[in-house]
Design an enzyme around this catalytic site. Sequence first.
Site, PDB file in Angstrom:
ATOM      1  N   CYS A 174      -7.065  -1.478   8.357  1.00  0.00           N
ATOM      2  CA  CYS A 174      -5.593  -1.445   7.719  1.00  0.00           C
ATOM      3  C   CYS A 174      -5.343   0.024   7.412  1.00  0.00           C
ATOM      4  CB  CYS A 174      -5.754  -2.583   6.525  1.00  0.00           C
ATOM      5  SG  CYS A 174      -5.968  -4.230   7.179  1.00  0.00           S
ATOM      6  N   HIS A 211      -1.033  -5.752   2.078  1.00  0.00           N
ATOM      7  CA  HIS A 211      -2.305  -6.511   2.139  1.00  0.00           C
ATOM      8  C   HIS A 211      -1.694  -7.957   1.607  1.00  0.00           C
ATOM      9  CE1 HIS A 211      -5.540  -3.379   2.857  1.00  0.00           C
ATOM     10  NE2 HIS A 211      -5.640  -4.312   3.718  1.00  0.00           N
ATOM     11  N   GLU A 232       0.835  -1.288  -0.135  1.00  0.00           N
ATOM     12  CA  GLU A 232      -0.052  -0.089  -0.049  1.00  0.00           C
ATOM     13  C   GLU A 232       0.735   1.293   0.046  1.00  0.00           C
ATOM     14  OE1 GLU A 232      -3.175  -0.160  -0.553  1.00  0.00           O
ATOM     15  OE2 GLU A 232      -3.572  -2.464   0.097  1.00  0.00           O
TER      16      GLU A 232
HETATM   17  N1  PCA Z   1      -7.904  -6.443   7.118  1.00  0.00           N
HETATM   18  C1  PCA Z   1      -8.767  -5.552   7.177  1.00  0.00           C
HETATM   19  C2  PCA Z   1      -8.877  -4.980   8.801  1.00  0.00           C
HETATM   20  C3  PCA Z   1      -7.889  -6.103   9.503  1.00  0.00           C
HETATM   21  C4  PCA Z   1      -7.468  -6.960   8.141  1.00  0.00           C
HETATM   22  O1  PCA Z   1      -6.689  -8.042   8.402  1.00  0.00           O
HETATM   23  C5  PCA Z   1      -8.260  -4.155   6.492  1.00  0.00           C
HETATM   24  O2  PCA Z   1      -8.138  -4.545   5.185  1.00  0.00           O
HETATM   25  O3  PCA Z   1      -8.803  -3.017   6.903  1.00  0.00           O
END
Ligand code: PCA
Length: 214
Positions: A155, A176, A88
């Site tokens: 996140c 991610h 990200e």
């Molecule tokens: N993914 C979520 C919150 C916790 C996680 O592992 C997200 O993409 O915001």
Amino acid sequence: MRIVVSGFEPFGGSELNPSAEVVRRVMAAHADRALGRELALHGITLPVVGGVRPGSARHAIRAAIAEFRPQTVICLGEAATRASICIERIAFNERSYRIADNSGSRIASAPVVRGAPKCLRSTAAHPGMLRAMRLAVRAHGATVRMSDDAGRFLCNEVLFDCLHRARGVYEAVFIHVPQTPAQARVRGSCGGIPLPAAISARAAIAAIRWLAQR
Ligand code: PCA
């Protein structure tokens, strides 16, 4: 070099979160000295709870950063809809939860930090890191890409908070990872391509090595 590496607990009705499994594997590799002796790693699993009160994700990551004083914070989370591991590049100053967090709160629209910029950029989300991660998982059929949208849930909230508080003292980056095949068997593909946590962990280890050797 000190690095904090975080994952998240399960959320949204799933019994596991691959990001926590990735952190477990990264810490095991580090214990086996696979990441080099010069590196001090602090691994944590964050609650999927918004806000800044004790028991929230931000409270937990802030405490870890204050205690461990890292040069780099590398946060991991699950994105079931993704077909690739994603670095990200940007965090938005917005909380707009598509589902309730694990405390039952569903925020419709609120800033992460009142008065802070609309979005913040991660300087650690570097093409060199992307190349290193790609190399580490290529033989396993996994792909890695840059992303400019970390969502508006926990996140994104954690990355924004880390970037906002960094003030040049540390760098922060968010990765991610897709859901695992076991999760996909329970809830379907969610539009993504599942990936075993062991392969996501290879990418995370490559990212940490790259960050430490740069
Ligand atoms: N993914 C979520 C919150 C916790 C996680 O592992 C997200 O993409 O915001």
